[in-house]
Structure formats: structure tokens, C-alpha cells
Write an enzyme that holds these catalytic residues in place. Structure first.
Site, PDB file in Angstrom:
ATOM      1  N   PHE A 117       5.566   7.635  13.535  1.00 13.52           N
ATOM      2  CA  PHE A 117       4.719   6.899  12.597  1.00 13.52           C
ATOM      3  C   PHE A 117       5.478   5.664  12.128  1.00 13.52           C
ATOM      4  O   PHE A 117       6.705   5.609  12.251  1.00 13.52           O
ATOM      5  CB  PHE A 117       4.384   7.787  11.391  1.00 13.52           C
ATOM      6  N   GLN A 237      -1.583  -0.953  -1.130  1.00 15.71           N
ATOM      7  CA  GLN A 237      -1.368  -1.045   0.312  1.00 15.71           C
ATOM      8  C   GLN A 237      -2.640  -1.368   1.098  1.00 15.71           C
ATOM      9  O   GLN A 237      -3.674  -0.736   0.891  1.00 15.71           O
ATOM     10  CB  GLN A 237      -0.816   0.289   0.827  1.00 15.71           C
ATOM     11  N   HIS A 239      -3.876  -0.988   4.764  1.00 15.73           N
ATOM     12  CA  HIS A 239      -3.565  -0.347   6.039  1.00 15.73           C
ATOM     13  C   HIS A 239      -4.002  -1.289   7.160  1.00 15.73           C
ATOM     14  O   HIS A 239      -5.084  -1.856   7.092  1.00 15.73           O
ATOM     15  CB  HIS A 239      -4.334   0.984   6.130  1.00 15.73           C
ATOM     16  N   LEU A 249     -10.778   4.175   8.138  1.00 12.71           N
ATOM     17  CA  LEU A 249      -9.403   4.284   8.617  1.00 12.71           C
ATOM     18  C   LEU A 249      -9.315   4.704  10.084  1.00 12.71           C
ATOM     19  O   LEU A 249      -9.965   5.645  10.519  1.00 12.71           O
ATOM     20  CB  LEU A 249      -8.667   5.327   7.762  1.00 12.71           C
ATOM     21  N   GLU A 252      -2.622   5.430  11.903  1.00  9.76           N
ATOM     22  CA  GLU A 252      -1.408   4.902  12.502  1.00  9.76           C
ATOM     23  C   GLU A 252      -0.944   5.794  13.658  1.00  9.76           C
ATOM     24  O   GLU A 252      -0.177   5.371  14.518  1.00  9.76           O
ATOM     25  CB  GLU A 252      -0.343   4.904  11.395  1.00  9.76           C
ATOM     26  N   ARG A 283       3.535  -0.637   7.161  1.00  4.01           N
ATOM     27  CA  ARG A 283       2.160  -1.131   7.083  1.00  4.01           C
ATOM     28  C   ARG A 283       2.065  -2.536   6.502  1.00  4.01           C
ATOM     29  O   ARG A 283       1.260  -3.355   6.959  1.00  4.01           O
ATOM     30  CB  ARG A 283       1.323  -0.162   6.241  1.00  4.01           C
ATOM     31  N   HIS A 370      -6.154   0.554   1.080  1.00  6.09           N
ATOM     32  CA  HIS A 370      -5.932   1.942   1.474  1.00  6.09           C
ATOM     33  C   HIS A 370      -5.269   2.804   0.414  1.00  6.09           C
ATOM     34  O   HIS A 370      -5.675   3.942   0.208  1.00  6.09           O
ATOM     35  CB  HIS A 370      -5.077   1.941   2.740  1.00  6.09           C
ATOM     36  N   ARG A 412       4.169   2.086   0.731  1.00  5.92           N
ATOM     37  CA  ARG A 412       4.311   3.475   1.132  1.00  5.92           C
ATOM     38  C   ARG A 412       4.410   3.589   2.646  1.00  5.92           C
ATOM     39  O   ARG A 412       3.689   2.905   3.371  1.00  5.92           O
ATOM     40  CB  ARG A 412       3.106   4.288   0.648  1.00  5.92           C
TER      41      ARG A 412
END
Lengths: 597, 234
Positions: A117, A237, A239, A249, A252, A283, A370, A412
């Protein structure tokens, strides 16, 4: 008093953090969980790619590496003591979930399967490490279901479709909450020694978002109204991969399995922005790269989107270029069938909403709002702290996205949100038990429900010709345009002025539904009030931070400024005005360094 | 394009009985039915009531009967429905509380009755319990359930007798019965080996057609039936 309930501990919100808190709390004290949704509707269920823990099942890994990656991912704004705590707790926590029955995907040896990730690396080589423990691409769904099942097993008390409106504080300590029962429209008072907020985020402030309708920032808005500050609200954030226009979404995990982002020239542009980990950079880095590509006219067909390509031939081509290997040392080569089995929901979403089959066609994606790094300030045990000196507020706890510990700092890492809800959900539950067993119930004032009633009656009595949806859309658009991936003083000032005008116009709305039973109109409007408050706080905190760090990227202050800004913002609303203060970041082992991927 | 929505309406505070109401609105072919309901609520009638949250088919809030079949309103696009005429009604077999909102309690009560949680009292190992990919695959399909009730409320056996456990409950049982880590399969099979258990299923396949998660519901029920009949879980 009608509709009066008493429990030692009230948990507000029934997503992963709330259910984990409830499981632990209910073992030591009388506990009830309130949720405005049925628990299994909570937004934890939308999390896809995995939960981070250095199990080392598919390659060498260590909690220390996870800790460093999280510190770096946070752009050095995360509190390092809390991050180290979370990452070391991660391993046992994931095993605990497995023992509860969570159906993780498995390695050939029968262990929990893990995938790479963004931002999770082997600290020696800098290359991606498989740390995300997953269940296909519905890990959040499985966490939510498993925890709900365990709550049923343990006879946890639920109040489903009870919408929290107010927090009760008496003599400097938590004393309960007030909630509206959707089915009847009646207010209920829940008298408690401890209140745990686990109400999730506020992504509905922005127009393109991956967040559920329910993500209206209720917890932060309620606590702000009761004088508790909100921390780091400027950090939100985006994404990188939301479905174009819709924001839904796309995990990732697609890039973890080898998918790549492609611009209009057919180029895998992330090679230029993050030469070592490429598409698996953090991100904030990837979202900014996409914006810059689009700004330079390299969006697909010149539009505001890029392609996310997971066609097997494309995955295999770039995996070969990267020299990616499987655990047994063989070259990484995937088939469409394998991708379909590992990412079935992504394939379904793309087919349903885009009419695209991602095994044979690339997916149009754009950055999507996100995750709230900011929220109600807490220490690493979920205890709410209310000032620059981290003074604990007795009986009040927060966990999950609504809280700011801060383990995510300015940005994050993927998989750390599911970890956050589990670890801090658990510890807030444990701390609440400890506290509740030491103190007596406080006396509630006669008028406990008055502030909640006033707020709702005020909305019901408003008369005017402003349309609620118009106001919501204008807020979302201006926040997306000016308090989004890139920011400037001019843009944010414009956004702030607009939000303030919208708050004025919001006084002239008229409810369509004046009834009591399932008045979802009233609650949506109340939620919009929360979103407007949080949009304003976000813009004010963002304007004041004159640097770029993590998700807060300013064109007029493009550099990180560690001299001045190694601190967390705290925002209060006092008599309608927003006041800011700052507290230092906790640094233990890792001094700030330049952040390259 | 212009679409006409014919929506089931019932407000217990003002209506003596349920009725239908028509709304003509402009829509894009790629709009979700949920988007249209939101638009109507925002601009035409704030009293229109329905549940929704994630808006992309994973939370299970917005199960409805759309043009006669159970669907999630957020997973049906206008272009999927053709001709621009859309009828929206609450799912059948559960009491209507207001417009498209039904009482979900009987549904969750049935779910809770089948021990929907892992039961294994053996002390766990220090790390994970091992489970091969094949053992995981044995029950993976039924782990996808989001408890939206599309299956149960599409089942004619459930319509005719709401004491029937219903497909979703049997799916929940299946998820644990065939999990190699679980030890209470026999107990769940005993619960479902009842006049209101699996034998109410007459393999009509409505449930499988209705499932927004594409779970092979009828097959899962068949596997539970077989396990009861043979006394073997395999």
C-alpha cells in the site's frame, strides 16, 4: 423525565471504532451504543484495501518500520509516541480480529494475506512492503460485520437510528448525551459517566467525496458547540483515485496489486514524482501529482481526470520494469482472473457506475475528499484533551476518524484508518471503564434536553426562500475549488467568505417536512449546519497555516516550515468567532527530514 | 432526459392510507435512482422519506422495490431502467413506517437468532488460526452479505409467512457453518432444521436475482439443506 436512560458508558456511533469501544466497555461497565444508522450501515464498511500491521507474512517487516513510515507519511506532524503505540499494538490487534472470526484472505500457507500500500516500505531498501492485511477489497466490511457479530454475541445494548444532537457536560465532566429517536421524533436523554464519540468524519463538506451521506461531522460540531476544541482541521485527505465525477473510492489496493496511473500521453507519470515507490507514494503526493498533470494539460482528453489502469498486460509490463517478484522469487505476473478475485468490488463498481470493465479497460479517476486527519483532540488512550497543555476532560472520549490523536498528522497512510479505529476504539473503551468504575453519576440539570430541543425547533421554525440543497452544493463546490488539494490565500479567503454568507442564508431556509416520524429532512438540515461550521473552521485553520505540509499544500507557501509549524492547531468557536491556538508535535525518535518517495 | 417517478407514499401522521405520487424530473442517464430521490426531496417534497448512506452499494440502507424488483437505489442507474418510467416502492413483507422506510427489526431479529458469530472456545494460537485459501473459499461468497434485506423481502415464501427465517438469515448461518474455524455448525443446522427453517425455501431464485452483492443465495441455502440432510458439513 420521559425517555430517560442511564448507562455507565454511552458510545455514540457504531462503526469500527464505536463497536470496538463497546466490546471492551461492555466487559467492565453497563454500556449502550447509539447510532443514527443501523450499525452495519456505518462507513467503516466502505473501507476496502486492508488494515496495516507488520505481520511479515509476505516478506520481512517490523512494527518499527510501520512506525517510521507513518511518521514520514504524516509529514512529521503525527505524534510519535502515539504512532509507535498504534503500530506496535497493530500486530496483536489484527490477530485478535482474526480470532473473532474475521475472514481474511489467505496466503498458500494459510496465514493472513498482505498486500503493498502507499507509503508502506521496507526501511532498508525503500521499496514497497506488503503490510495491508486484507479480505479481498472489502476489509472494512469484514471488520464492521465481525465486530457487530461479536457485539451480538456479547449482548451489547444498541439504540439503532438514534441521532445524537447534544453532549451534556456538568461541572467540568461528561454527563451524557441527548439524541433524537428517528422513528418517533422524540428526544431521549442518556445519562452516563463516560461518553465515547465515534461518529466518523466530515467529507461531505466537499463536492467530490468518497464519503457516505452520514459523514456530516456530527461529533466535532457537537463538541465545538460545547466548548471543546477541534485539532488540525486544516488537514483533510484527498484520495487519489475516486471514480470520475462521483468520487466513489477505488482502493489503493489496485495499485498495490500492480495497477498504475496513466496520463493523456500514455505515461506512467508517478515515476517522475516518486522515483522509488512510484504509484505507491503517499496519497497527498499522488493527488498533487495528478493535479499538476491535469494543470499542464495532461489529463485524459484535457479533462480533469486520469486513467487508473489494472489491465493484466499493463500490470505485468510495469511489474517487469520494476523487477517486482513474488514471495517465492518468481516474477510478478498476474492474470485477469487473479485481479478479479482480489478486487471483485472494484470491478463491480467500475462496471456499474462507469460501464467500464477494468480487466480490459482503464478507469477514469480523480482525487476525492476522503479522510479527516483532524478532529476532537485526544491522547493515545482516547481521552479527550482540551487545551495546549493536553488537559484531560474527565469522562469524555473519542476514537476513530472523529478523533485527532494525532497518529495521522498532516497525511494518513492507507490502511492506518482501519488500524486506528481498532486500537483507539479498544483503548477508549478500556479507559472509559476504568473511569466509570471510579466515579458516581452526576446530577443532570432539569433542562438537560433544552439545547438540543432549541436547535431543532429553531430549524423547524425558520421561514424563508433559501433552498437547503443549493446552500449545501455551493459550500461543497467552493471548498472543493479553494480548500482542496492545492490552496492559496486568495482562494481560501474567497471560500471562507462564501461559507460565511452561506451560514447567513442558512437562517432563511424552510423545512419541507414538519412532521415527527422519520423526519429525515430535519436531520439532513441539522447535519448541514454541522458541515457549514466545520467548513468554516477548516478554512480558518488552513488560512492561518503559512506552510505546505502533507495534505495542506499552499501554492503561496510551497515549503514545509519546521521552524514555525511543527505544531497542531486547536480551534474553538467562542460566541460565533473562531479562535486558534497551537500545541507542539511530540517527537521521540525521528527528527523531521525532507520527504521523498 | 425527462423521467417520471411513481413513488409509493405513506405518512402515518397525515395519510389514512398509502397512495402513489408521480414526479416528472430531468435526469442524466448515469444518475442513480437514489440521486433522483434526493433531488425530489431537495426540490419538490421534503417529506419524501427513505434511508441512504454510502450511495455506492456497500452499506445496504436503500433497498427498495424498483420497477417491481428489489434493488439498492444507489446501484441502479436511470439508463438501466429504460423508457424513463420508474416505479419505486418499499421492500415487501416488512411493515411500512413511512414512504420507503420499513421496519427492519423483524429482519434483524431473525438474523440474530441463528448465532451469527464465530464460536470456537479452544484457546487461540499466538498468531492467526491457519486457514487454507481453499477453506476460505468455501464460505467467502456468503461473507459479502450487507444485510440489506433485498433477498429476504423478494422471497414469496417469506411474503406468505414472515415466521420463515428467510434467505439472509440462512446466508448468515452458511457463512459460519462452512468456516473451518467455527465449532457450532451443528447447532445452527439444528436451528434451521425447523418448519420455519430451510425447508420453506422452494428454490424460486428471487433471492439470488435480488442480491446486490451477487451472492449465490439459493446455492448457499441448498448447501445448508444438504448439510442438514446428510449431517455432514463439507
Amino acid at each position: 423525565m420521559n425517555n430517560y436512560h442511564q448507562f455507565d458508558i454511552i458510545v455514540v456511533g457504531a462503526g469500527g471504532a464505536g463497536l470496538m469501544a463497546a466490546l471492551y466497555a461492555s466487559r467492565g461497565a453497563s454500556t449502550a451504543v447509539l447510532s443514527k444508522l443501523y450499525p452495519t450501515r456505518s462507513h467503516t464498511g466502505a473501507a476496502q484495501g486492508g488494515v496495516g500491521a507488520a505481520l511479515g507474512n509476505q516478506g520481512e517487516d517490523h512494527p518499527e518500520w510501520h512506525t517510521y513510515d507513518t511518521v514520514k507519511g504524516s509529514d512529521y506532524l503525527g505524534d510519535q509516541d502515539a504512532i509507535e503505540f498504534m503500530c506496535s499494538e497493530a500486530v496483536q490487534t489484527v490477530y485478535e480480529l482474526e480470532h473473532m472470526g474475521l475472514p481474511f484472505s489467505r496466503t498458500p500457507e494459510g496465514r493472513i494475506a498482505q498486500r503493498p500500500f502507499g507509503g508502506h516500505t521496507n526501511n532498508n531498501t525503500g521499496k514497497p512492503v506488503p503490510r495491508a492485511c486484507y479480505s479481498a477489497d472489502r476489509t472494512g466490511h469484514m471488520i464492521l460485520q465481525t465486530l457487530y457479530q461479536q457485539c451480538i454475541k456479547n449482548n451489547v445494548t444498541f439504540f439503532d437510528e438514534y441521532h445524537v444532537i447534544d453532549l451534556l457536560l456538568v461541572d467540568g465532566a461528561a454527563a451524557g448525551i441527548v439524541a433524537l429517536e428517528l422513528a418517533t421524533g422524540e428526544l431521549h436523554v442518556f445519562h452516563a459517566k463516560s461518553v465515547i464519540f465515534a461518529t466518523g468524519g466530515h467529507g461531505r463538506v466537499w463536492s467530490v467525496t468518497s464519503n457516505a451521506y452520514a459523514y456530516s461531522g456530527d461529533g466535532v460540531a457537537i463538541t465545538l458547540r460545547r466548548g471543546i476544541p477541534a485539532e488540525d482541521m486544516e488537514f483533510f485527505q484527498f484520495h487519489p483515485t475516486g471514480i470520475y465525477n462521483m468520487g466513489i473510492l477505488i482502493t489503493e489496493g489496485v495499485r498495490g496489486e500492480g495497477g498504475v496511473l496513466i496520463n493523456n500521453e500514455g505515461e506512467r507519470f508517478m515515476e517522475r514524482y516518486a522515483p522509488t515507490v512510484k504509484d505507491l507514494a503517499s496519497r497527498d503526493v499522488v493527488s498533487r501529482a495528478m493535479f499538476l498533470e491535469m494543470q499542464d494539460g495532461r489529463g485524459i482528453n484535457g479533462e480533469r481526470y486520469m486513467y487508473l489502469d489494472m489491465r493484466p498486460e499493463v500490470v505485468n509490463k510495469y511489474a517487469a520494469e520494476d523487477g517486482r517478484k513474488r514471495q517465492d522469487g518468481s516474477p510478478y505476473i498476474v492474470t485477469g482472473e487473479e485481479l478479479l478475485s482480489k478486487l471483485p468490488d472494484i470491478v463491480d463498481f467500475a462496471r456499474t457506475y462507469l460501464g467500464v470493465d477494468p480487466v480490459t479497460q482503464p478507469m477514469p479517476v480523480q482525487p476525492t475528499a476522503h479522510y479527516a486527519m483532524g478532529g476532537i483532540p485526544t491522547d493515545m488512550y482516547g481521552q479527550v484533551v482540551i487545551d495546549e497543555k493536553n488537559t484531560v476532560y474527565p469522562g469524555l472520549y473519542a476514537a476513530g476518524e472523529v478523533a485527532c490523536v494525532s497518529v495521522h498528522g498532516a497525511n494518513r497512510l492507507g490502511t492506518n484508518s482501519l488500524l486506528d479505529i481498532l486500537v483507539f476504539g479498544k483503548y477508549s473503551g478500556l479507559k472509559a471503564v476504568e473511569y466509570s468504575n471510579e466515579v458516581a453519576f452526576q446530577e443532570l440539570p432539569e433542562d438537560a434536553e433544552d439545547f438540543a430541543r432549541q436547535q431543532l425547533e429553531d430549524l423547524q421554525n425558520r421561514v424563508g426562500d433559501e433552498n437547503v440543497v443549493d446552500i449545501a452544493n455551493e459550500m461543497k463546490d467552493v471548498m472543493n475549488d479553494y480548500v482542496g488539494v492545492f490552496r492559496t490565500k486568495e482562494g481560501m479567503t474567497r471560500a471562507l467568505e462564501t461559507v460565511r454568507q452561506l451560514k447567513e442564508r442558512f437562517k432563511n431556509i424552510q423545512l419541507g417536512d414538519k412532521g415527527r416520524i422519520y423526519n429525515t429532512d430535519l436531520l439532513s438540515v441539522w447535519e448541514l449546519g454541522n458541515l457549514l461550521d466545520l467548513a468554516e473552521v477548516t478554512a480558518v485553520a488552513a488560512l492561518n497555516r503559512t506552510e505546505s505540509r502533507g495534505a495542506h499544500a499552499r501554492e503561496d507557501y510551497p515549503k514545509r516550515d519546521d521552524e514555525k509549524w511543527m505544531n497542531h492547531s486547536l480551534a474553538w468557536i467562542k460566541d460565533g468567532e473562531i479562535e486558534l491556538a497551537y500545541k507542539p508535535v511530540v517527537i521521540t525518535k525521528y527528527q523531521p527530514q525532507e520527504r521523498v518517495y | 432526459m425527462e423521467v417520471t417517478l411513481k413513488i409509493f407514499r405513506y405518512n402515518p401522521e397525515t395519510d389514512k392510507k398509502a397512495h402513489y405520487e408521480k414526479f416528472k424530473i430531468e435526469a442524466q442517464p448515469t444518475d442513480r435512482v437514489l440521486d433522483l430521490l434526493e433531488y425530489i426531496k431537495g426540490y419538490h417534497d421534503g417529506t419524501l422519506s427513505f434511508r441512504r448512506s454510502c450511495a455506492h452499494g456497500v452499506c445496504g440502507s436503500d433497498a427498495m422495490r424498483i420497477n417491481g424488483v428489489n434493488r439498492l437505489a444507489c446501484k441502479v442507474l436511470v439508463q438501466d431502467l429504460g423508457r424513463g418510467k420508474i416505479t419505486v416502492e418499499p421492500i415487501l413483507g416488512l411493515p411500512v413506517l413511512k414512504d420507503l422506510i420499513v421496519d427492519m427489526e423483524p429482519f434483524f431479529e431473525s438474523y440474530r437468532g441463528v448465532l451469527p458469530f464465530l464460536i470456537n472456545d479452544e484457546p487461540p494460537p499466538k498468531k492467526e488460526r491457519l486457514q487454507s485459501p481453499e477453506q476460505h473459499a468455501r464460505f467467502e461468497d456468503t461473507t459479502k452479505c450487507i444485510l440489506c434485506a433485498c433477498c429476504t423481502t423478494s422471497c414469496p415464501s417469506y411474503w406468505s409467512n414472515d415466521d420463515y427465517a428467510g434467505p439472509a438469515t440462512i446466508v448468515a448461518a452458511h457463512r459460519f457453518v462452512f468456516d473451518s474455524r467455527d465449532r457450532a455448525g451443528a447447532e445452527r443446522l439444528r436451528i434451521l432444521n425447523d418448519t420455519m427453517g430451510v425447508y420453506r425455501c422452494h428454490t424460486i431464485y428471487n433471492c439470488t436475482d435480488a442480491c446486490p452483492r451477487e451472492i449465490q443465495v439459493t446455492r448457499a441455502i441448498g448447501e445448508v439443506k444438504k448439510a442438514i440432510a446428510t449431517g455432514k458439513i463439507d
